[in-house]
Design a protein around this motif. Structure first.
Motif, short mmCIF file in Angstrom:
data_model
loop_
_atom_site.label_atom_id
_atom_site.label_comp_id
_atom_site.label_asym_id
_atom_site.label_seq_id
_atom_site.Cartn_x
_atom_site.Cartn_y
_atom_site.Cartn_z
N ARG A 1 0.85 -1.19 0.00
CA ARG A 1 0.00 0.00 0.00
C ARG A 1 0.89 1.24 0.00
N SER A 2 0.26 2.38 -0.24
CA SER A 2 1.00 3.64 -0.31
C SER A 2 0.24 4.72 0.44
N SER A 3 0.83 5.90 0.52
CA SER A 3 0.17 7.05 1.16
C SER A 3 0.57 8.30 0.39
N PHE A 4 -0.09 9.40 0.72
CA PHE A 4 0.14 10.67 0.02
C PHE A 4 0.22 11.78 1.06
N GLY A 5 1.33 12.49 1.10
CA GLY A 5 1.54 13.52 2.09
C GLY A 5 1.50 14.91 1.48
N MET A 6 0.43 15.63 1.72
CA MET A 6 0.29 16.98 1.17
C MET A 6 -0.10 17.98 2.24
N THR A 7 -1.17 17.70 2.99
CA THR A 7 -1.70 18.65 3.97
C THR A 7 -0.75 18.83 5.14
N GLU A 8 -0.63 20.08 5.61
CA GLU A 8 0.26 20.38 6.74
C GLU A 8 -0.54 21.06 7.84
N PRO A 9 -0.24 20.75 9.11
CA PRO A 9 -1.03 21.31 10.21
C PRO A 9 -0.91 22.82 10.36
N GLY A 10 0.19 23.40 9.90
CA GLY A 10 0.39 24.83 10.09
C GLY A 10 -0.10 25.69 8.95
N TYR A 11 -0.66 25.07 7.90
CA TYR A 11 -1.07 25.82 6.71
C TYR A 11 -2.45 25.37 6.25
N PRO A 12 -3.24 26.29 5.69
CA PRO A 12 -4.60 25.93 5.29
C PRO A 12 -4.60 25.00 4.08
N GLY A 13 -5.39 23.93 4.16
CA GLY A 13 -5.50 23.01 3.03
C GLY A 13 -6.16 23.65 1.83
N SER A 14 -6.89 24.75 2.04
CA SER A 14 -7.55 25.43 0.93
C SER A 14 -6.56 26.22 0.06
N ASN A 15 -5.31 26.32 0.51
CA ASN A 15 -4.26 27.00 -0.27
C ASN A 15 -3.10 26.03 -0.48
N PRO A 16 -3.23 25.10 -1.43
CA PRO A 16 -2.25 24.02 -1.57
C PRO A 16 -0.88 24.46 -2.06
N VAL A 17 -0.72 25.71 -2.48
CA VAL A 17 0.61 26.15 -2.91
C VAL A 17 1.41 26.71 -1.73
N TRP A 18 0.78 26.79 -0.58
CA TRP A 18 1.43 27.35 0.60
C TRP A 18 1.74 26.23 1.57
N MET A 19 2.99 25.85 1.67
CA MET A 19 3.40 24.79 2.57
C MET A 19 4.85 24.99 2.98
N ASN A 20 5.27 24.28 4.00
CA ASN A 20 6.60 24.51 4.57
C ASN A 20 7.57 23.36 4.34
N THR A 21 7.11 22.21 3.94
CA THR A 21 8.00 21.08 3.71
C THR A 21 8.95 21.39 2.56
N ARG A 22 10.24 21.22 2.82
CA ARG A 22 11.27 21.57 1.84
C ARG A 22 12.09 20.35 1.44
#
Length: 397
Positions: free
Chosen positions: A121-142
């Motif tokens: 099985r696999s998973s998908f990591g996109m959503t971050e607790p410190g940033y709104p999911g409604s703005n997917p271009v704004w994230m902190n993972t580098r």
């Protein structure tokens, strides 16, 4: 829908009623792992019937078009376990579609093939607790390229199915100085046993942590190193790939929700017909109950036609060309699902609140339908702005 499609859908429904629905009481009482051995047996039967992975091209799957699979997805959605036995559960099916289109031959051999066979099985990591999911271009993972390796640092949550998965496709910023915010992120395949990749916790949702595939995790990546060739697709195309994935994915979700709503309606009707308020006076003889049933039937029928229409447009024009239709069904069908479930529970009274039926499970787990893959408010804004643009009012997002 052709007669052949209808026949297939009915055959799949009968199969699920015989093989999967009897497992639901055990699942509802003891959890996913309690039925996993039986589910693997049912999966083998699905393979033998030639029904494995309906939406993926041959030889991996059946090669059904989006519209035909949408109809089948409704049948699979009637049970919480339906999509799993056909290997079309999220996020795996989305990961498979992305790997099939954007993966290198090496990535397909290492990651796609065992996933398509149901071996991992696999998973998908996109959503971050410190940033709104409604703005997917704004994230902190580098992710920083050092030599021939990506070094990834970040914090994600609501990573569905992380527990027990062998790899995670992680959305991360690779080009923070890129003027175009939609070209800053990339997707990178990260084995879950990579040093520094850790599960912080399983997130309790509506009182349940869930197990294995049916769980959501908070995860951290601390100096996680993966080879440069684990980049999925082109650098800076992470957002574009995510949008490609979400278009058909929303069709899948919406038809699954319709399957849930349809089964809830059937349970409601059956209960209303047999439950007596007094001798010779069934619950369904009351006009208030009849109205709940009629409203549910009307909304489900409208929702089904809307989704099939959107699926046709996606096949003809692609996800971007059907953007408004996709947003319409996303908030409309999620609302229908919530209303039908609420009516079904109300009609069943205390029985509806119990775990003797799947209604309370659906109600807990599907409240998120109005949030994930874009909250209702975001999709309503997309639709309204597209309509207003035809009248000369252009509002940039």
């Amino acid at each position: 829908m052709t007669a052949q499609t209808t026949d297939l859908a009915l055959e799949v429904r009968r199969f699920l009623e015989a093989e999967v629905l009897p497992l639901e009481p055990i699942f509802l009482k003891h959890g996913f792992k309690a039925v996993l051995p039986e589910l693997e047996r049912v999966r083998q039967k699905v393979k033998e019937k030639g029904w494995w992975l309906p939406p993926l091209q041959k030889p991996l799957g059946m090669g059904l078009g989006l519209g035909v699979f949408a109809r089948l997805s409704e049948e699979l959605g009637r049970s919480p376990l339906g999509h799993y036995v056909f290997n079309t559960q999220a996020p795996d099916i989305g990961n498979m579609e992305v790997l099939l289109k954007h993966g290198t031959p090496e990535q397909k051999a290492r990651f796609l093939e065992p996933l398509a066979k149901g071996e991992v099985r696999s998973s998908f990591g996109m959503t971050e607790p410190g940033y709104p999911g409604s703005n997917p271009v704004w994230m902190n993972t580098r992710a920083v390229l050092e030599g021939d390796q990506w070094v990834i640092n970040g914090h994600k949550w609501y990573t569905t199915g992380f527990e027990g998965s062998s790899f995670c496709i992680v959305m991360c910023i690779t080009d923070p100085e890129q003027p175009n915010p939609y070209a800053r992120a990339s997707q990178i395949i990260v084995p879950t046993d990579a040093p520094g990749f850790q599960q912080v916790r399983k997130i309790s949702v509506m009182g349940e942590e869930g197990e294995d595939w049916m769980s959501h995790s908070e995860i951290r990546l601390e100096n996680v190193r993966v080879p440069q060739e684990n980049l999925l697709g082109a650098r800076g195309k992470g957002f574009a790939i995510a949008q490609e994935r979400l278009g058909p994915g929303r069709i899948h979700h919406c038809m699954r929700w319709i399957g849930i709503a349809q089964r809830s309606l059937e349970l409601m009707c059956a209960y209303a017909a047999r439950r007596e308020l007094a001798p010779g006076k069934p619950l369904g003889s009351r006009q208030a109950i009849q109205h709940l049933i009629a409203e549910s039937q009307a909304e489900i029928h409208a929702a089904r036609l809307m989704v099939l229409d959107a699926a046709e447009k996606v096949e003809q024009k692609g996800a971007e060309g059907a953007r408004v239709e996709i947003s319409l069904i996303k908030f409309f069908v999620a609302g229908v699902l919530q209303r039908v479930l609420d009516r079904a529970i109300q009609v069943h009274g205390g029985l509806g609140m119990s775990d003797d039926l799947p209604l309370s499970f659906f109600y807990r787990h599907e409240r998120a339908a109005r949030i994930y893959d874009g909250a209702d408010e975001v999709h309503k804004t997309v639709v309204a702005r597209a309509l207003l643009k035809d009248y000369g009012l252009d509002i940039s997002l």
